[in-house]
Design a protein around this motif. Structure first.
Motif, short mmCIF file in Angstrom:
data_model
loop_
_atom_site.label_atom_id
_atom_site.label_comp_id
_atom_site.label_asym_id
_atom_site.label_seq_id
_atom_site.Cartn_x
_atom_site.Cartn_y
_atom_site.Cartn_z
N PHE A 38 0.82 -1.21 0.00
CA PHE A 38 0.00 0.00 0.00
C PHE A 38 0.85 1.27 0.00
CE2 PHE A 38 -3.32 -2.95 0.65
CZ PHE A 38 -4.47 -2.31 0.17
N ASN A 39 1.97 1.21 0.72
CA ASN A 39 2.85 2.37 0.70
C ASN A 39 3.34 2.64 -0.73
OD1 ASN A 39 4.62 4.37 2.19
ND2 ASN A 39 6.12 3.18 1.04
N THR A 40 3.76 1.59 -1.41
CA THR A 40 4.26 1.76 -2.77
C THR A 40 3.16 2.29 -3.68
OG1 THR A 40 5.54 -0.21 -2.29
CG2 THR A 40 5.60 0.60 -4.55
N LEU A 41 2.01 1.66 -3.56
CA LEU A 41 0.87 2.06 -4.37
C LEU A 41 0.60 3.55 -4.24
CD1 LEU A 41 -0.85 0.03 -5.99
CD2 LEU A 41 -2.63 0.32 -4.26
N VAL A 54 8.60 7.16 0.88
CA VAL A 54 7.66 7.21 1.99
C VAL A 54 7.17 8.64 2.15
CG1 VAL A 54 7.39 6.94 4.47
CG2 VAL A 54 8.71 5.26 3.18
N THR A 55 5.89 8.87 1.90
CA THR A 55 5.32 10.18 2.15
C THR A 55 4.38 10.08 3.34
OG1 THR A 55 3.37 9.86 0.78
CG2 THR A 55 5.36 10.64 -0.33
N GLU A 56 3.94 11.21 3.83
CA GLU A 56 3.05 11.17 4.99
C GLU A 56 1.77 10.42 4.67
OE1 GLU A 56 2.60 15.10 6.58
OE2 GLU A 56 4.55 14.94 7.56
N LEU A 57 1.26 10.62 3.47
CA LEU A 57 0.03 9.94 3.09
C LEU A 57 0.27 8.45 2.92
CD1 LEU A 57 -2.94 10.32 2.34
CD2 LEU A 57 -2.23 10.50 -0.04
N SER A 58 1.37 8.11 2.24
CA SER A 58 1.61 6.69 1.96
C SER A 58 1.90 5.93 3.25
CB SER A 58 2.77 6.53 0.98
OG SER A 58 4.00 6.79 1.61
N THR A 60 0.72 6.58 6.15
CA THR A 60 -0.52 6.45 6.90
C THR A 60 -1.34 5.27 6.37
OG1 THR A 60 -0.54 8.82 7.27
CG2 THR A 60 -2.61 7.65 7.63
N ILE A 61 -1.51 5.25 5.06
CA ILE A 61 -2.31 4.17 4.48
C ILE A 61 -1.57 2.84 4.59
CG2 ILE A 61 -3.39 3.40 2.33
CD1 ILE A 61 -4.22 6.21 1.87
N GLY A 62 -0.24 2.90 4.40
CA GLY A 62 0.55 1.69 4.59
C GLY A 62 0.42 1.14 6.00
N TRP A 63 0.36 2.03 6.96
CA TRP A 63 0.24 1.59 8.36
C TRP A 63 -1.11 0.88 8.58
CZ3 TRP A 63 -3.23 2.57 12.31
CH2 TRP A 63 -2.85 2.16 13.59
N VAL A 64 -2.17 1.44 8.01
CA VAL A 64 -3.48 0.80 8.17
C VAL A 64 -3.43 -0.60 7.58
CG1 VAL A 64 -5.92 0.93 7.56
CG2 VAL A 64 -4.69 3.01 8.19
N LEU A 302 -4.70 14.11 12.35
CA LEU A 302 -3.98 13.39 11.30
C LEU A 302 -4.28 14.01 9.95
CD1 LEU A 302 -2.19 10.86 11.08
CD2 LEU A 302 -4.23 9.58 10.48
N LEU A 303 -5.56 14.33 9.73
CA LEU A 303 -5.94 14.96 8.47
C LEU A 303 -5.29 16.34 8.34
CD1 LEU A 303 -9.70 13.98 8.18
CD2 LEU A 303 -7.78 13.19 6.79
N ALA A 304 -5.19 17.05 9.46
CA ALA A 304 -4.55 18.35 9.41
C ALA A 304 -3.11 18.21 8.92
CB ALA A 304 -4.57 19.00 10.80
N HIS A 305 -2.47 17.10 9.31
CA HIS A 305 -1.08 16.89 8.94
C HIS A 305 -0.97 16.31 7.53
CE1 HIS A 305 3.13 16.47 9.81
NE2 HIS A 305 2.93 16.91 11.03
N VAL A 306 -1.73 15.25 7.28
CA VAL A 306 -1.56 14.51 6.03
C VAL A 306 -2.22 15.23 4.86
CG1 VAL A 306 -2.14 12.36 4.86
CG2 VAL A 306 -1.34 12.32 7.21
N ALA A 307 -3.41 15.76 5.09
CA ALA A 307 -4.15 16.39 3.99
C ALA A 307 -4.12 17.91 4.08
CB ALA A 307 -5.59 15.89 3.99
N GLN A 308 -3.33 18.42 5.01
CA GLN A 308 -3.20 19.88 5.19
C GLN A 308 -4.53 20.60 5.36
OE1 GLN A 308 -0.60 19.34 2.17
NE2 GLN A 308 0.56 18.56 3.89
N LEU A 309 -5.47 19.95 6.01
CA LEU A 309 -6.72 20.65 6.30
C LEU A 309 -6.45 21.68 7.40
CD1 LEU A 309 -9.39 17.81 6.31
CD2 LEU A 309 -8.77 19.39 4.50
N PRO A 310 -6.97 22.87 7.25
CA PRO A 310 -6.64 23.93 8.23
C PRO A 310 -7.53 23.85 9.46
CG PRO A 310 -7.98 24.82 6.48
CD PRO A 310 -7.82 23.36 6.17
N LEU A 311 -7.64 22.65 10.06
CA LEU A 311 -8.60 22.48 11.14
C LEU A 311 -8.18 23.20 12.41
CD1 LEU A 311 -9.22 18.70 10.53
CD2 LEU A 311 -10.92 20.51 10.27
N PHE A 312 -6.88 23.24 12.63
CA PHE A 312 -6.42 23.82 13.90
C PHE A 312 -5.53 25.03 13.69
CE2 PHE A 312 -7.14 19.27 14.64
CZ PHE A 312 -8.09 19.36 15.64
#
Ligand code: HEM
Ligand SMILES: [Cu+2]
Length: 624
Positions: A38-41, A54-58, A60-64, A302-312
């Motif tokens: 999944f990380n590679t994908l 290894v990116t932050e998104l990859s 995360t999904i790789g970890w799941v 996590l979304l704030a970090h991985v997807a740069q959502l400006p939640l906080f």
């Protein structure tokens, strides 16, 4: 069939045993494969500047994917997934010690697995504490090169301690093991789910422990946003690891709540429910209310970090995360100590052979602590508030000392004029009460804004919460381990070695942590590896006692482990307890109660009017 147990689920129907890889190894393998795929994908399909693997998104999904692989590999694939699709499996559940290294549905095996996992977390996080204390022996950086390394160590220590020890050891460990026995049931309500939830714990601990692989993070056990958004990627493993650990506790709580509500033996009415079961029910309800809240907060972070959502990070929002975190964070303190209160009230009547004094008030106390705990969160944020906002939070915080006082009242009333047997469990519980009292009294000071504003973010706070958590939870955990050891292992510990262990940790704990208060009042800040030179002598000496304390915990673990393997055979009910778990002679893997017991009286009545609380049909087995 005779060796089959009532608990064995349908997957053990006819099978031809097949050789297979050791489940833990297979779990690791499947996790690694899941991660790589999944990380590679993700890293190959989602374009990132510089094309890192290894990116932050990859990650995360790789970890799941890794987590799913781990859970399936450990045995869930054969035990849960395949049967769910009607596919017969040719998989023989392990026997002997190997049972502990794979998926199980036996609440007694799961209980032990939780205790072991928590103890593992305790020593990993304890090692981190030792590193911190070694660093603090000097007023300058010397063990660590960078402040971030120290801060990551603080974070790993606090996170693993809170989420894999404080929240887990008593509820997941002793709760899983003792509660079904204590309420006269052969299984817990959701054995399959319970078997899965356990394996989230080692996954969570390892995730947090290896977080520095992705970079240092500086926000401690609280993961403060928006600060965390500026941190390196290690913070991702903090959020994911804690998510796994909290999910595990949530599943445990669902299971325990349903077990206590629906699986009680005939005659075990609510007013006869053992006090430890009340404690487990209360803390499970606390978990059910607050864990989802913090899990959502972590997903948002996590979304704030991985997807740069400006939640906080939007204007004015730094306080948002603090409110969300402490809304959970304060009840978490009670998630940690309520089981401790319950243990005081469970163990001391047995040891003093006296009826539990004002039992109902004990239960009312537990429930009120639970209710008030959600109304005090902002006492962690006095420095961020206006004066007039502080009042209600200060007030409710001090109110909590009333229901907490009930627990003391019940125990002291029970001990009054009793013939107390000073066994190792008794001594640990009394020590726990003493230590928690210090934690509670210093808490009253901190609830007062005038003092709080002076002591905020100093070692006074660190002293206070270690007194509450170690004093209230770890000491009663140790007491409970010695108390139920004959039940868990069928063997007895050596009383002299046990008492030495108790005195050892009591003295070193108190010498270490009372000085935290003094250091704090003298101006020693927390979260800093470097401090003013005039504090060095005291810090140096505190570090020595901290290491002695660490060795004391190790010593107790060895005494317990040794008794577990080699101790003399224990009597069936060495303390003469009346609760149901002592009526079951079953070792792991067998049925708790071949015939359903009936409860006919109170478990806590001793003395003249003492009668048996339990009737076992068929065999007229009497306890004494
Ligand atoms: C030998 C025993 C222990 C020692 C010597 C120790 C030492 C410390 C020290 C020095 C800090 C503060 C670091 C700083 O702010 O600069 C700390 C933080 C902390 N400790 Fe411990 N500790 C011990 C055991 C425990 C246990 C058993 C728990 C909980 C079950 C625990 C929970 C925490 C938490 C939650 C923090 C706060 C971390 C943060 O600020 O994010 N500790 N510990
Ligand atoms: Cu609080």
């Amino acid at each position: 069939m005779s060796t089959m147990t009532a608990m064995e689920p349908e997957y053990s129907v006819p099978f031809v045993a097949k050789k297979r890889m050791p489940p833990v190894l297979r779990g690791f393998l499947w996790a690694a494969v899941g991660f790589l795929v999944f990380n590679t994908l993700i890293s190959e399909t989602v374009p990132t500047y510089g094309h890192p693997f290894v990116t932050e998104l990859s990650v995360t999904i790789g970890w799941v994917a890794a987590l799913v692989g781990w859970i399936l590999g450990i045995g869930t694939w054969e035990a849960v997934v395949k049967p769910a699709f009607g596919i017969a499996t040719r998989w023989a559940p392990a026997t002997g010690w190997r049972r502990y290294l794979e998926y199980s549905t036996d609440h007694k095996v799961i209980g032990i697995q939780y205790v072991v996992a928590s103890t593992g977390g305790f020593f990993i996080a304890g090692f981190a504490a030792m590193l911190m204390r070694v660093e603090l022996m000097k007023d300058q950086m010397w063990l660590f090169q960078l402040p971030q390394q120290y801060l990551t160590t603080v974070g790993i220590h606090g996170t693993i301690m809170m989420f894999s020890v404080g929240t887990v050891a008593l509820v997941g460990g002793l709760g899983n093991y003792i509660i079904p026995l204590m309420i006269g049931s052969n299984t817990s309500a959701f054995p399959k789910m319970s078997g899965i939830s356990l394996w989230l714990v080692p996954a969570g601990i390892l995730t947090v422990a290896f977080s520095p692989l992705l970079g240092y993070w500086t926000t401690g056990w609280r993961g403060y946003q928006p600060l965390a958004t500026q941190d390196a990627s290690g913070i991702i493993f903090y959020y994911l690891g804690v998510f796994a650990l909290t999910l595990s506790s949530l599943l445990v709580s669902i299971n325990l709540t349903a077990t206590i509500i629906f699986k009680r033996a005939p005659g075990l009415t609510w007013n006869r429910l053992p006090i430890f079961a009340w404690g487990m029910l209360t803390v499970s309800l606390l978990n059910l209310i607050w864990l989802p809240e913090i899990m959502m907060t972590f997903i948002l972070s996590l979304l704030a970090h991985v997807a740069q959502l400006p939640l906080f990070t939007a204007v004015g929002s730094p306080l948002t995360y603090m409110e969300l975190f402490w809304l959970f964070g304060h009840p978490e303190v009670y998630i940690v100590v309520v089981p401790g209160f319950a243990l005081w009230q469970e163990i001391l009547p047995v040891m003093s052979r006296k009826s539990l004094f004002a039992e109902k008030w004990g239960v009312i106390g537990l429930v009120f602590v639970m209710a008030l705990s959600g109304m005090v969160w902002a006492h962690h944020m006095f420095t961020n508030m206006r004066n007039d906002e502080m009042m209600p939070f200060s007030f409710f915080t001090e109110m909590i000392s009333i229901p907490t006082g009930f627990a003391f009242m019940v125990v002291i009333g029970t001990l009054w004029k009793s013939k107390l047997r000073l066994t190792t469990p008794t001594i640990f519980i009394l020590m726990s009460m003493f230590n928690f009292l210090i934690g509670g009294l210093t808490g009253v000071f901190l609830a007062d804004p005038v003092i709080n504003l002076q002591e905020h973010d100093t070692f006074f706070i660190v002293g206070h919460f270690h007194y509450t958590i170690i004093g209230g939870m770890v000491f009663s955990w140790l007491g409970a381990m010695y108390y139920w050891l004959p039940k868990l292992s069928g063997r007895m510990y050596n009383e002299k070695l046990g008492v030495i262990g108790a005195i050892w940790v009591f003295l070193t704990f108190n010498i270490t942590f009372t000085q935290f208060f003094i250091l704090g009042m003298k101006g020693m800040n927390r979260w800093v590896p470097v401090y003013m030179p005039y504090l060095q002598n005291m810090n140096f000496e505190v570090s020595i006692f901290a290491v002695l304390l660490g060795l004391g915990f190790l010593y107790n673990a060895i005494v317990i482990l040794h008794a577990w393997r080699r101790g003399p055979k224990a009597e069936k009910n060495p303390w003469g307890g009346k609760t149901l778990e002592w009526y079951s002679a079953a070792p792991e893997g067998t049925v708790n109660f071949p015939e359903t017991p009936r409860v006919v009286g109170s478990f806590y009545v001793y003395g003249d009017e003492s009668e048996e609380a339990v009737v076992l049909p068929g065999a007229a087995i009497s306890q004494r």
